[in-house]
Motif scaffolding. Structure first.
Motif, PDB file in Angstrom:
ATOM      1  N   TYR A  98      35.303  42.426  44.033  1.00 21.14           N
ATOM      2  CA  TYR A  98      35.098  41.482  42.927  1.00 21.14           C
ATOM      3  C   TYR A  98      36.272  41.494  41.945  1.00 21.14           C
ATOM      4  CZ  TYR A  98      30.089  40.985  44.116  1.00 21.14           C
ATOM      5  OH  TYR A  98      28.892  40.714  44.724  1.00 21.14           O
ATOM      6  N   ALA A  99      36.660  42.690  41.514  1.00 22.58           N
ATOM      7  CA  ALA A  99      37.685  42.804  40.481  1.00 22.58           C
ATOM      8  C   ALA A  99      39.033  42.277  40.961  1.00 22.58           C
ATOM      9  CB  ALA A  99      37.812  44.256  40.026  1.00 22.58           C
ATOM     10  N   CYS A 100      39.368  42.552  42.218  1.00 24.24           N
ATOM     11  CA  CYS A 100      40.656  42.087  42.754  1.00 24.24           C
ATOM     12  C   CYS A 100      40.647  40.581  42.978  1.00 24.24           C
ATOM     13  CB  CYS A 100      40.993  42.827  44.043  1.00 24.24           C
ATOM     14  SG  CYS A 100      41.410  44.571  43.795  1.00 24.24           S
ATOM     15  N   ALA A 101      39.492  40.014  43.271  1.00 24.34           N
ATOM     16  CA  ALA A 101      39.393  38.550  43.363  1.00 24.34           C
ATOM     17  C   ALA A 101      39.536  37.930  41.976  1.00 24.34           C
ATOM     18  CB  ALA A 101      38.069  38.146  43.995  1.00 24.34           C
ATOM     19  N   ASP A 102      38.868  38.516  40.998  1.00 24.12           N
ATOM     20  CA  ASP A 102      38.879  37.955  39.649  1.00 24.12           C
ATOM     21  C   ASP A 102      40.243  38.046  38.977  1.00 24.12           C
ATOM     22  OD1 ASP A 102      36.223  37.262  39.808  1.00 24.12           O
ATOM     23  OD2 ASP A 102      35.489  38.967  38.627  1.00 24.12           O
ATOM     24  N   ILE A 103      40.978  39.111  39.267  1.00 25.20           N
ATOM     25  CA  ILE A 103      42.234  39.348  38.551  1.00 25.20           C
ATOM     26  C   ILE A 103      43.293  38.307  38.904  1.00 25.20           C
ATOM     27  CG2 ILE A 103      43.418  40.860  40.207  1.00 25.20           C
ATOM     28  CD1 ILE A 103      44.173  42.669  37.904  1.00 25.20           C
ATOM     29  N   CYS A 104      43.148  37.667  40.071  1.00 23.83           N
ATOM     30  CA  CYS A 104      44.152  36.692  40.516  1.00 23.83           C
ATOM     31  C   CYS A 104      44.019  35.359  39.792  1.00 23.83           C
ATOM     32  CB  CYS A 104      44.039  36.478  42.023  1.00 23.83           C
ATOM     33  SG  CYS A 104      44.345  37.983  42.966  1.00 23.83           S
TER      34      CYS A 104
ATOM     35  N   ALA B 187      40.540  46.045  48.323  1.00 20.09           N
ATOM     36  CA  ALA B 187      41.524  45.332  47.518  1.00 20.09           C
ATOM     37  C   ALA B 187      42.104  44.152  48.285  1.00 20.09           C
ATOM     38  CB  ALA B 187      42.632  46.285  47.078  1.00 20.09           C
ATOM     39  N   GLN B 188      42.375  44.346  49.577  1.00 19.10           N
ATOM     40  CA  GLN B 188      42.900  43.257  50.404  1.00 19.10           C
ATOM     41  C   GLN B 188      41.908  42.099  50.479  1.00 19.10           C
ATOM     42  OE1 GLN B 188      43.607  45.482  54.023  1.00 19.10           O
ATOM     43  NE2 GLN B 188      45.814  45.506  53.674  1.00 19.10           N
ATOM     44  N   MET B 189      40.637  42.421  50.655  1.00 20.01           N
ATOM     45  CA  MET B 189      39.615  41.385  50.749  1.00 20.01           C
ATOM     46  C   MET B 189      39.500  40.637  49.425  1.00 20.01           C
ATOM     47  SD  MET B 189      36.866  43.595  52.972  1.00 20.01           S
ATOM     48  CE  MET B 189      35.594  42.332  53.227  1.00 20.01           C
TER      49      MET B 189
ATOM     50  N   SER C 260      49.363  40.523  45.918  1.00 23.21           N
ATOM     51  CA  SER C 260      48.783  41.267  47.051  1.00 23.21           C
ATOM     52  C   SER C 260      49.440  42.628  47.211  1.00 23.21           C
ATOM     53  CB  SER C 260      48.931  40.459  48.349  1.00 23.21           C
ATOM     54  OG  SER C 260      48.152  39.287  48.303  1.00 23.21           O
ATOM     55  N   ARG C 261      50.771  42.654  47.075  1.00 24.20           N
ATOM     56  CA  ARG C 261      51.488  43.932  47.181  1.00 24.20           C
ATOM     57  C   ARG C 261      51.089  44.871  46.056  1.00 24.20           C
ATOM     58  NH1 ARG C 261      55.721  40.405  48.680  1.00 24.20           N
ATOM     59  NH2 ARG C 261      56.524  40.371  46.534  1.00 24.20           N
ATOM     60  N   ALA C 262      50.956  44.339  44.858  1.00 20.28           N
ATOM     61  CA  ALA C 262      50.580  45.167  43.714  1.00 20.28           C
ATOM     62  C   ALA C 262      49.187  45.755  43.903  1.00 20.28           C
ATOM     63  CB  ALA C 262      50.634  44.340  42.424  1.00 20.28           C
ATOM     64  N   LEU C 263      48.253  44.956  44.389  1.00 24.94           N
ATOM     65  CA  LEU C 263      46.890  45.435  44.597  1.00 24.94           C
ATOM     66  C   LEU C 263      46.827  46.457  45.725  1.00 24.94           C
ATOM     67  CD1 LEU C 263      44.886  42.114  44.109  1.00 24.94           C
ATOM     68  CD2 LEU C 263      44.979  44.079  42.556  1.00 24.94           C
ATOM     69  N   ALA C 264      47.646  46.277  46.771  1.00 25.12           N
ATOM     70  CA  ALA C 264      47.689  47.257  47.858  1.00 25.12           C
ATOM     71  C   ALA C 264      48.236  48.588  47.361  1.00 25.12           C
ATOM     72  CB  ALA C 264      48.534  46.719  49.012  1.00 25.12           C
TER      73      ALA C 264
END
Length: 295
Positions: free
Chosen positions: A52-58, A190-192, A204-208
């Motif tokens: 959820y958080a990684c989807a929202d942050i974008c 995080a990738q999802m 994407s690189r930052a989240l990975a």
């Protein structure tokens, strides 16, 4: 919302989604009972929270809330399968998980194996039903590659092979185990989330990078808690790493050095979020939570 409120919001979302996945008219009610027992045993829900958080942050509205709910529930379903199997007598042989009897203790070993198998299949089945078939395929690929022979399962195999060795593992060997056994699924979360959020390549690189450091910090903290906490607080058997003669970050580095490493990894995770500026606050606080948690 502050961190605690936001985390609770994400947790309630994934638990509501999981509740919709179980039909009262199940082919085997005993199998569903075992699956639900382990899914509903509580837990921090770190992996779905990360989705959820990684989807929202974008901040790019490329997926529906229902797609996000499905992906978050899928990774929690698969994670729960891995816990059920980890606890089996042939693996870590644990009697407690999240303060409750483990699945094979509550039911029996065969039922626990099948419940884990079913939860794994359920994760992929639900993802395959997303309307956006390209997104579904990418999510399944991220999850399956992290869960299999090049990820979580490989890490579990390496961990089992290392048990009882007369000599401690090297630090790099221990890191290899846990980057796979624990870290791979956290990176997948995080990738999802990045896929669901329409992340740019830089994002994407930052989240990975964030998730890679976070996953290792999570394991280092687990090793620390196995030494400094107690079974009631942990919700599982305290000291099990010692009794199983496992190499841990504490046994290799000592308690203080292990704590310093956890802090260093959290700082690495937080540094990777600079691309998101103030939008990275929740993930930054999540990293702090990982090393301040008590179970």
């Amino acid at each position: 919302m502050d961190f605690q409120e936001q985390a609770k919001h994400y947790k309630l979302r994934v638990e509501a989604q999981l509740a919709t996945w179980f039909d009262a008219q199940a082919v085997s009610s005993s199998l569903h009972q075992a699956m639900l027992y382990s899914l509903n045993a509580g837990g921090k829900r770190v992996r779905p929270i990360l989705v959820y958080a990684c989807a929202d942050i974008c901040q790019v509205d490329t997926s529906s809330k229902s797609d996000q709910d499905c992906a978050a529930a899928a990774i929690e379903s698969l994670h729960t399968y891995s816990l059920i199997h980890d606890d089996l007598p042939a693996m870590d042989d644990d009697d407690l998980r999240r303060g409750l009897a483990t699945c094979h203790v509550k039911f029996d070993e065969a039922t626990a194996i099948l419940a884990g198998d079913a939860l794994q299949g359920l994760a992929y089945e639900k993802l395959s039903l997303l309307d956006d078939e390209v997104l579904a395929c990418r999510l399944i690929r991220a999850l399956s590659s992290a869960a299999g022979a090049e990820g979580m399962v490989a890490g579990q195999m390496l961990d089992l092979e290392a048990e009882g060795q007369e000599l401690d593992l090297s630090l790099s060997e221990l890191e290899c185990i846990h980057r796979n056994k624990t870290g791979a699924l956290i990176i997948a979360a995080a990738q999802m989330g990045a896929l669901l959020g329409g992340a740019s390549p830089e994002q994407s690189r930052a989240l990975a990078t964030y998730a890679s450091a976070l996953g290792l910090a999570f394991q280092v903290q687990d090793d620390i808690l196995d030494v400094v906490s107690d079974s009631e607080t942990l919700g599982k058997t305290q000291g099990s790493d010692i009794s199983n003669n496992k190499s841990t970050y504490v046994s290799l580095l000592g308690l203080q050095e292990a704590q310093a490493l956890a802090k260093q990894l959290v700082e690495q995770a937080k540094q990777s979020l600079t691309v998101f500026a103030e939008r990275g606050q929740f993930l930054s606080e999540l990293a702090d939570y990982i090393t301040h948690r008590k179970n």
